[in-house]
Design an enzyme around this catalytic site. Structure first.
Site, PDB file in Angstrom:
ATOM      1  N   CYS A  98     -87.816  20.397 -81.564  1.00  0.00           N
ATOM      2  CA  CYS A  98     -86.330  21.192 -82.079  1.00  0.00           C
ATOM      3  C   CYS A  98     -86.092  20.936 -83.337  1.00  0.00           C
ATOM      4  CB  CYS A  98     -85.327  20.244 -81.103  1.00  0.00           C
ATOM      5  SG  CYS A  98     -83.480  20.946 -81.406  1.00  0.00           S
ATOM      6  N   CYS A 249     -80.301  26.968 -82.995  1.00  0.00           N
ATOM      7  CA  CYS A 249     -81.767  26.524 -82.728  1.00  0.00           C
ATOM      8  C   CYS A 249     -82.473  26.564 -84.061  1.00  0.00           C
ATOM      9  CB  CYS A 249     -82.183  27.635 -81.760  1.00  0.00           C
ATOM     10  SG  CYS A 249     -83.830  27.185 -81.165  1.00  0.00           S
TER      11      CYS A 249
END
Length: 310
Positions: A98, A249
């Site tokens: 991530c 994101c």
């Protein structure tokens, strides 16, 4: 918290946690240097629940690499990668990486006194997507996310798209391009911000073909003009697998910039500003030490709370 939720978390009672975010992409963070508190998917899902838990798009556990099989493999390649980012999606599923989370992870390590990192210095950490190098800046952190690549390179080269995405709120399916940043992404370009607003991303978009482990889906509107003062500008929303729509994101921003840059063709810039609901992140493409093109993601990281699991 319900009785059933309390039972799931019983083994974690008394464990300290922090809450942090990177441009609105938020995480529960646990320091477990010696892997003394392994956490299962059910406990992750309870902690990340926004109504009966702490709430978060995912959970990050800080573990010394030597205590995890994946970490030990990376130590053979990079002995300096003392810390491993054990990252889980909000539903408890394991995830490779991530981009926003890795910045928050390093900020958490510093706040916990587990590492020291002055402005301009870099830290090497392990992730399930390999070794990552993070550099502290005056306004956040910059991460060498490694190389990007097409998931279906032959199809991408032949027709510039390789899949079709159907999402509620948009009348017809849209062509897309599948890109890996160590985790899978499917990027859709839209013509207008009104289309971006109309897309309903609570439920997962339908992607055909669907990558074997699922995919994150980015919907992107290029700015008009696309390039301003030498940088490309795009606006993005994303549905993350195992989570739903998130405010940001990091790997998705990298994939979105890579797709738009590819579609823009020769002369497209290497520097990109990506506007997401939670703020702005910056993406830069550069020649990597391995001879492949790498992607750098930069942006802020913030810790907002700490407490103890009861």
């Amino acid at each position: 918290m319900t009785d059933s939720s309390s039972a799931v978390l019983h083994s974690l009672t008394g464990l300290a946690f922090s809450k942090g975010h990177g441009t609105g992409n938020d995480f529960v963070l646990l320091a477990d240097p010696d892997d003394g508190n392994p956490i299962n998917s059910a406990a992750v899902a309870v902690l990340c629940d926004r109504h009966q838990g702490i709430g978060g798009d995912g959970l990050i556990r800080a573990v010394r690499s030597e205590h995890l099989p994946e970490g030990r493999e990376l130590l053979a390649l990079a002995p300096e990668a003392e810390w491993f980012m054990d990252y889980r999606n909000g539903d408890g599923s394991v995830s490779e990486m991530c981009g926003n989370g890795v910045r928050v992870f390093v900020h958490f390590l510093i706040a916990q006194g587990l590492v020291e990192l002055a402005e301009g210095q870099s830290l090497v950490i392990g992730t399930r997507a390999g070794i990552k190098v993070i550099t502290r800046s005056d306004d956040g952190y910059a991460v060498d996310m490694g190389p990007w690549e097409f998931i279906y390179p032959d199809q991408a080269a032949a027709k510039a798209t390789d899949s079709v995405v159907n999402v509620a709120g948009l009348e017809v399916p849209r062509p897309a391009l599948s890109i890996s940043m160590g985790n899978p992404h499917t990027v859709v370009a839209l013509a207008e911000l009104s289309e971006l607003s109309a897309a309903r991303l609570h439920d997962a978009p339908e992607v055909e073909p669907r990558p074997v482990n699922g995919t994150n889906v980015e919907f992107v509107v290029p700015a008009e003009p696309l390039v301003h003062k030498g940088s490309g500008h795009i606006t993005m929303r994303v549905h993350e697998r195992g989570v739903g729509e998130t405010q940001s994101c990091g790997t998705g921003a990298c994939a979105a910039a890579a797709a738009i840059r590819y579609w823009a063709g020769q002369g497209a810039p290497d520097d990109w500003q990506v506007n997401v609901p939670g703020g702005i992140v910056n993406v830069r493409f550069f020649p990597g030490p391995d001879g492949r093109e790498h992607v750098q993601l930069s942006g802020p990281a913030t810790l907002v709370a700490s407490g103890v699991i009861v």
